[in-house]
Enzyme design. Sequence first.
Site, PDB file in Angstrom:
ATOM      1  N   HIS A  52      46.576  44.170  55.672  1.00 24.65           N
ATOM      2  CA  HIS A  52      45.912  45.483  55.716  1.00 24.65           C
ATOM      3  C   HIS A  52      46.476  46.369  56.832  1.00 24.65           C
ATOM      4  CE1 HIS A  52      42.750  45.889  52.770  1.00 24.65           C
ATOM      5  NE2 HIS A  52      42.241  44.700  53.043  1.00 24.65           N
TER       6      HIS A  52
ATOM      7  N   HIS B 261      45.417  38.054  54.575  1.00 20.10           N
ATOM      8  CA  HIS B 261      44.955  39.235  53.828  1.00 20.10           C
ATOM      9  C   HIS B 261      44.680  40.391  54.800  1.00 20.10           C
ATOM     10  CE1 HIS B 261      42.313  41.071  50.506  1.00 20.10           C
ATOM     11  NE2 HIS B 261      42.015  41.800  51.578  1.00 20.10           N
ATOM     12  N   GLU B 262      44.012  40.082  55.905  1.00 22.56           N
ATOM     13  CA  GLU B 262      43.647  41.145  56.854  1.00 22.56           C
ATOM     14  C   GLU B 262      44.866  41.661  57.625  1.00 22.56           C
ATOM     15  OE1 GLU B 262      40.835  42.375  56.287  1.00 22.56           O
ATOM     16  OE2 GLU B 262      40.036  40.674  55.181  1.00 22.56           O
TER      17      GLU B 262
ATOM     18  N   CYS C 220      38.976  42.531  47.412  1.00 22.97           N
ATOM     19  CA  CYS C 220      39.025  43.328  48.635  1.00 22.97           C
ATOM     20  C   CYS C 220      37.906  44.366  48.586  1.00 22.97           C
ATOM     21  CB  CYS C 220      40.390  44.014  48.729  1.00 22.97           C
ATOM     22  SG  CYS C 220      40.589  45.021  50.195  1.00 22.97           S
TER      23      CYS C 220
END
Length: 168
Positions: free
Chosen positions: A151, A147-148, A105
Amino acid sequence: MKKMSAFYPLVLGADNPLLRTNCSPVTKFDTELEEFCDTLLALMYEYNWVGLAAPQIGETIRVIAVTKREYPSNKKKRRIVGEYIMINPEIIKHTQNTLLGEEACLSLPGIFGDVKRYSSVTVKYQDSKGKEHIEKLTGYNAIVAQHEIDHINGILFIDKAIGPLRDE
Ligand code: NI
């Protein structure tokens, strides 16, 4: 000309509150939002990275950028052919199948770990005009999107890593 990153420094660190925020939904689709989306994309490419989320550049809103790969499951042929800007993204469907892959990341420089992700996800999102889209992503594209999306929920890949984290 100054690089975009000079204006939007990367938000770093596992304990940074900006990275641990459940980000706010976007409700106003105006030119300011369009400019922000352009900035997010420009930064993702400036960093030569595969995805970027708004909180990583200091805005705790539900906006992510995800690269689009041709042949998303073939490592050798993986080629960027475009990108998605997803506003208020939501995973509405996913496979039971998972993939275990190494992740890193931009906000956690030099750290690597293995994370299990769904091999395919269907994402509902809005574009910068507020228009709704539904997109099915597979393989690497699906991994980056997950993954995003994590976030903007204040979740980092290290929270989900299986086994020990590795340093560069
Ligand atoms: Ni990240």
